[in-house]
Motif scaffolding. Sequence first.
Motif, PDB file in Angstrom:
ATOM      1  N   LYS A 167       0.810  -1.222   0.000  1.00 54.84           N
ATOM      2  CA  LYS A 167       0.000   0.000   0.000  1.00 54.84           C
ATOM      3  C   LYS A 167       0.846   1.275   0.000  1.00 54.84           C
ATOM      4  O   LYS A 167       0.298   2.373  -0.080  1.00 54.84           O
ATOM      5  CB  LYS A 167      -0.944  -0.001   1.206  1.00 54.84           C
ATOM      6  CG  LYS A 167      -1.977  -1.119   1.138  1.00 54.84           C
ATOM      7  CD  LYS A 167      -2.949  -1.064   2.306  1.00 54.84           C
ATOM      8  CE  LYS A 167      -3.993  -2.185   2.185  1.00 54.84           C
ATOM      9  NZ  LYS A 167      -4.976  -2.142   3.294  1.00 54.84           N
ATOM     10  N   GLU A 223       0.697   4.883   9.921  1.00 52.61           N
ATOM     11  CA  GLU A 223      -0.215   6.013  10.039  1.00 52.61           C
ATOM     12  C   GLU A 223      -0.363   6.734   8.708  1.00 52.61           C
ATOM     13  O   GLU A 223      -1.467   7.183   8.353  1.00 52.61           O
ATOM     14  CB  GLU A 223       0.302   6.972  11.114  1.00 52.61           C
ATOM     15  CG  GLU A 223      -0.526   8.231  11.320  1.00 52.61           C
ATOM     16  CD  GLU A 223      -1.947   7.955  11.780  1.00 52.61           C
ATOM     17  OE1 GLU A 223      -2.801   8.858  11.606  1.00 52.61           O
ATOM     18  OE2 GLU A 223      -2.218   6.831  12.291  1.00 52.61           O
ATOM     19  N   ARG A 251      -2.736   4.721   6.679  1.00 51.48           N
ATOM     20  CA  ARG A 251      -4.104   4.862   7.208  1.00 51.48           C
ATOM     21  C   ARG A 251      -4.724   6.177   6.762  1.00 51.48           C
ATOM     22  O   ARG A 251      -5.887   6.218   6.330  1.00 51.48           O
ATOM     23  CB  ARG A 251      -4.081   4.789   8.737  1.00 51.48           C
ATOM     24  CG  ARG A 251      -5.469   4.765   9.382  1.00 51.48           C
ATOM     25  CD  ARG A 251      -5.387   5.006  10.871  1.00 51.48           C
ATOM     26  NE  ARG A 251      -4.908   6.357  11.188  1.00 51.48           N
ATOM     27  CZ  ARG A 251      -5.699   7.432  11.119  1.00 51.48           C
ATOM     28  NH1 ARG A 251      -6.960   7.351  10.740  1.00 51.48           N
ATOM     29  NH2 ARG A 251      -5.196   8.620  11.435  1.00 51.48           N
ATOM     30  N   ARG A 252      -3.966   7.266   6.858  1.00 53.57           N
ATOM     31  CA  ARG A 252      -4.485   8.574   6.461  1.00 53.57           C
ATOM     32  C   ARG A 252      -4.786   8.607   4.962  1.00 53.57           C
ATOM     33  O   ARG A 252      -5.784   9.183   4.529  1.00 53.57           O
ATOM     34  CB  ARG A 252      -3.494   9.686   6.819  1.00 53.57           C
ATOM     35  CG  ARG A 252      -3.383   9.951   8.316  1.00 53.57           C
ATOM     36  CD  ARG A 252      -2.818  11.342   8.580  1.00 53.57           C
ATOM     37  NE  ARG A 252      -1.577  11.557   7.876  1.00 53.57           N
ATOM     38  CZ  ARG A 252      -0.386  11.513   8.428  1.00 53.57           C
ATOM     39  NH1 ARG A 252      -0.272  11.256   9.721  1.00 53.57           N
ATOM     40  NH2 ARG A 252       0.702  11.734   7.727  1.00 53.57           N
ATOM     41  N   GLU A 260      -5.688   6.126   3.090  1.00 50.55           N
ATOM     42  CA  GLU A 260      -6.888   5.336   2.821  1.00 50.55           C
ATOM     43  C   GLU A 260      -8.159   6.065   3.235  1.00 50.55           C
ATOM     44  O   GLU A 260      -9.228   5.825   2.660  1.00 50.55           O
ATOM     45  CB  GLU A 260      -6.796   3.994   3.562  1.00 50.55           C
ATOM     46  CG  GLU A 260      -5.769   3.041   2.975  1.00 50.55           C
ATOM     47  CD  GLU A 260      -5.690   1.746   3.739  1.00 50.55           C
ATOM     48  OE1 GLU A 260      -5.365   0.712   3.132  1.00 50.55           O
ATOM     49  OE2 GLU A 260      -5.967   1.743   4.964  1.00 50.55           O
ATOM     50  N   ASN A 261      -8.055   6.947   4.219  1.00 52.33           N
ATOM     51  CA  ASN A 261      -9.245   7.666   4.727  1.00 52.33           C
ATOM     52  C   ASN A 261      -9.537   8.965   3.974  1.00 52.33           C
ATOM     53  O   ASN A 261     -10.509   9.650   4.289  1.00 52.33           O
ATOM     54  CB  ASN A 261      -9.078   7.961   6.205  1.00 52.33           C
ATOM     55  CG  ASN A 261      -9.120   6.690   7.038  1.00 52.33           C
ATOM     56  OD1 ASN A 261      -9.707   5.695   6.634  1.00 52.33           O
ATOM     57  ND2 ASN A 261      -8.492   6.727   8.223  1.00 52.33           N
ATOM     58  N   LYS A 262      -8.680   9.319   3.026  1.00 51.41           N
ATOM     59  CA  LYS A 262      -8.938  10.560   2.261  1.00 51.41           C
ATOM     60  C   LYS A 262     -10.108  10.393   1.318  1.00 51.41           C
ATOM     61  O   LYS A 262     -10.305   9.341   0.726  1.00 51.41           O
ATOM     62  CB  LYS A 262      -7.660  10.934   1.474  1.00 51.41           C
ATOM     63  CG  LYS A 262      -6.607  11.605   2.348  1.00 51.41           C
ATOM     64  CD  LYS A 262      -5.454  12.082   1.493  1.00 51.41           C
ATOM     65  CE  LYS A 262      -4.405  12.789   2.330  1.00 51.41           C
ATOM     66  NZ  LYS A 262      -3.257  13.233   1.512  1.00 51.41           N
TER      67      LYS A 262
END
Length: 372
Positions: free
Chosen positions: A317, A364, A367-368, A370-372
């Motif tokens: 990723k 982190e 993770r950020r 993926e959350n955009k």
Amino acid sequence: MISRDQIFKIYGTDYKEMTKELLQSIEASALIPASHTLIGIKPNLVSPSTADQGGITHPEVVSGIIEYLKESGFDNIIMLEGSWVGDKTTESYTVSGFDKVSEQYGIPFYDLQKEKATKIDCAGMDIEICDIARKVEFMINVPVLKGHCQTHITCALKNFKGLLTNREKRHFHACGLHEPIAHLNAAMHQDLIIIDNICGDLDFEDGGNPVYRNCIMAATDPVLTDAYACKLLHTDVEDVQYIGLAEKLGVGYADVSSAKIEIVRESGEWREENTLPYSGKVIALQEAVDSVDSCSACYGYLIPALQMLKDEGLFDKLPCKVRIGQGYRGKTGKLGVGNCTSKFDFCVKGCPPTENQIYEEFKEYIRRAENK
């Protein structure tokens, strides 16, 4: 007495007594010029860990060397080492148990991160070497045979990088490691090499994945030693450039086919025919990294961090290659590790950042994203 084309090996689990038996077998005392000779013992204490992690020299091996020397009438003995940039030798010295060795036998330990150094000509290359190392009259190198995520293997030749200041170690990486390692060994002689092949990590210089072999070896030619290490670690000698460069400078000979392997003793399951497995773990991870003149510690912490991400299914990723190294100072980019990439869009800062820090910050970052 051992000759330059010989490599002696002993197997077992009583490492101190094995070392003494090995030294007796090669008549090591006959190699030392006089009883007052200053003898230096150079272990590998790359970082604060214990020997069973596969990154540092077993203190029992050095204890065996010291007892053998003292029993043979030699008392002018010191230990000397400097950990890699980013860790303190004093911590490595304590965590590893070498402080107890020093205290038990009354052997001074010189922290080469704190010692004065002088630039000298090393076969046409100026290198800053710690003064106390140059005073040693008989050097016993005690490397760990293990993998290395930048140079494939590390053993006798590269272990001498611990004789340098941190400043010079950084310079070595800026020069590409291989050529300066060869030139360093052209100037600093290894009189005896006792190789800790007990449980070296096949991939990482600072350990973490030990593979037990329970073997200790003795040699006097560091080039032959490293060429043989390549054979054991399933690596082509040509891929470890400093071996060939050192041979050209007259440090030793890399023809493993001419080496005479002498087995002093085998023990139980620990026998010569048991070979080390091949590990290609680092190769796959390296394809995700662009390294330009990176220091060992920084790169050495990055690769295990990437492995941790891979173990969790997060490695794929990462959106692009990770940049690392002194060659990126002042440059911009997307994803970097270490203070040298501080101008990148995302940088894990530190000199060096630890593997857990890199892992957590990359995790982190993913993770950020993926959350955009």
